[in-house]
Design a protein around this motif. Sequence first.
Motif, PDB file in Angstrom:
ATOM      1  N   ALA A 162       3.849  -4.612 -11.778  1.00 37.12           N
ATOM      2  CA  ALA A 162       2.821  -4.060 -12.672  1.00 37.12           C
ATOM      3  C   ALA A 162       2.675  -2.558 -12.449  1.00 37.12           C
ATOM      4  O   ALA A 162       2.459  -1.792 -13.396  1.00 37.12           O
ATOM      5  N   LEU A 163       2.794  -2.135 -11.201  1.00 36.36           N
ATOM      6  CA  LEU A 163       2.752  -0.703 -10.888  1.00 36.36           C
ATOM      7  C   LEU A 163       3.903   0.022 -11.570  1.00 36.36           C
ATOM      8  O   LEU A 163       3.716   1.090 -12.171  1.00 36.36           O
ATOM      9  N   LYS A 164       5.099  -0.553 -11.505  1.00 40.05           N
ATOM     10  CA  LYS A 164       6.268   0.079 -12.124  1.00 40.05           C
ATOM     11  C   LYS A 164       6.084   0.202 -13.631  1.00 40.05           C
ATOM     12  O   LYS A 164       6.439   1.207 -14.228  1.00 40.05           O
TER      13      LYS A 164
ATOM     14  N   GLU B 117       3.903   6.222  -5.256  1.00 40.65           N
ATOM     15  CA  GLU B 117       3.887   6.437  -6.704  1.00 40.65           C
ATOM     16  C   GLU B 117       2.745   7.360  -7.122  1.00 40.65           C
ATOM     17  O   GLU B 117       2.898   8.189  -8.013  1.00 40.65           O
ATOM     18  N   PHE B 118       1.579   7.223  -6.463  1.00 42.91           N
ATOM     19  CA  PHE B 118       0.434   8.064  -6.803  1.00 42.91           C
ATOM     20  C   PHE B 118       0.569   9.456  -6.191  1.00 42.91           C
ATOM     21  O   PHE B 118      -0.130  10.384  -6.591  1.00 42.91           O
TER      22      PHE B 118
ATOM     23  N   ILE C 172       6.179   3.583 -15.855  1.00 42.67           N
ATOM     24  CA  ILE C 172       7.059   3.738 -17.005  1.00 42.67           C
ATOM     25  C   ILE C 172       6.274   4.112 -18.259  1.00 42.67           C
ATOM     26  O   ILE C 172       6.693   4.951 -19.055  1.00 42.67           O
ATOM     27  N   SER C 173       5.116   3.506 -18.436  1.00 38.32           N
ATOM     28  CA  SER C 173       4.317   3.748 -19.635  1.00 38.32           C
ATOM     29  C   SER C 173       3.478   5.013 -19.543  1.00 38.32           C
ATOM     30  O   SER C 173       2.772   5.371 -20.489  1.00 38.32           O
ATOM     31  N   GLY C 174       3.541   5.707 -18.392  1.00 40.52           N
ATOM     32  CA  GLY C 174       2.793   6.953 -18.241  1.00 40.52           C
ATOM     33  C   GLY C 174       1.298   6.755 -18.119  1.00 40.52           C
ATOM     34  O   GLY C 174       0.514   7.650 -18.445  1.00 40.52           O
ATOM     35  N   LYS C 175       0.886   5.597 -17.652  1.00 46.32           N
ATOM     36  CA  LYS C 175      -0.546   5.301 -17.507  1.00 46.32           C
ATOM     37  C   LYS C 175      -0.806   4.838 -16.073  1.00 46.32           C
ATOM     38  O   LYS C 175      -1.172   3.695 -15.823  1.00 46.32           O
ATOM     39  N   LEU C 176      -0.594   5.748 -15.140  1.00 48.31           N
ATOM     40  CA  LEU C 176      -0.703   5.421 -13.725  1.00 48.31           C
ATOM     41  C   LEU C 176      -2.158   5.458 -13.279  1.00 48.31           C
ATOM     42  O   LEU C 176      -2.658   6.464 -12.766  1.00 48.31           O
ATOM     43  N   ASN C 177      -2.852   4.347 -13.476  1.00 46.43           N
ATOM     44  CA  ASN C 177      -4.223   4.208 -12.984  1.00 46.43           C
ATOM     45  C   ASN C 177      -4.504   2.739 -12.720  1.00 46.43           C
ATOM     46  O   ASN C 177      -3.842   1.852 -13.267  1.00 46.43           O
TER      47      ASN C 177
ATOM     48  N   TYR D  17       0.834  -1.199   0.000  1.00 47.07           N
ATOM     49  CA  TYR D  17       0.000   0.000   0.000  1.00 47.07           C
ATOM     50  C   TYR D  17       0.874   1.255   0.000  1.00 47.07           C
ATOM     51  O   TYR D  17       0.583   2.227  -0.697  1.00 47.07           O
ATOM     52  N   ALA D  18       1.943   1.219   0.798  1.00 47.58           N
ATOM     53  CA  ALA D  18       2.824   2.378   0.895  1.00 47.58           C
ATOM     54  C   ALA D  18       3.494   2.675  -0.443  1.00 47.58           C
ATOM     55  O   ALA D  18       3.642   3.839  -0.822  1.00 47.58           O
ATOM     56  N   VAL D  19       3.897   1.622  -1.162  1.00 50.29           N
ATOM     57  CA  VAL D  19       4.523   1.805  -2.479  1.00 50.29           C
ATOM     58  C   VAL D  19       3.545   2.463  -3.442  1.00 50.29           C
ATOM     59  O   VAL D  19       3.904   3.390  -4.190  1.00 50.29           O
TER      60      VAL D  19
END
Length: 240
Positions: A171-173, A141-142, A177-182, A135-137
Amino acid sequence: MNNNSIINWIEFGNLSIPNILLSKYASLNMNEEELVMILQIFSFQQKGHTFPTPSQLAEIMSLNDQKCMEVIRQLLKKGLIEIVEQKDERNLRSEAYSLTPLWIKLIESTEEKQPSIELTNPIQSIIEQNEESTYAVFEKEFGRLLSPFEIETLTMWMDQDEHDEKLIKAALKEAVISGKLNFRYIDRILFEWKKNGIKQVEQAISYSKHFRKKDPQSQNKEQAETKYTGAIPFYNWLEK
């Protein structure tokens, strides 16, 4: 005490607390902070407010916003509360906390004797710490606290879908990287990996490289990947 004070006291109303909750909460692996949080949510619901925010809860508790969110997170992880969708009189959709899972567990506890839960089990403690670090990670990132819905989604990935936490972080990383943080994008990545039998981070790296060779445009993303140790090559999973 004057009449106004008495009227103010009465207007606050009363909260009817089931005795079984007070006598059985420890057997459900619930601590005192979580118990008070349940009571506060229950109190809000009695007043017609079904989805109080951590800030609203913090105003009437000795906990800050962050701690309130952590306690809610633990209650969701333990399956004692859940987030449901509801409609108001205007047919508008909204979210609400449901205490139904808690009431069901309390009823079940009276029907049969449940095995005691060892609160100091060191293995369980390690598992809890690992889940909290995940959760902290995500929150790092968000750049913000996760919403209750996002917390529930993350919990489902670990508990129901049984995704390895290292794979979830991978998967979060890739989403970063792909600029699609959702969460939708991350969920799609995990879905594709699971469908193809990928259970280890090393397998995910190899699988992504396979598609990278087919997509020359992804080469432009290589430089962005270098800031992550063992980063997974970019691949647009939503366009698969």
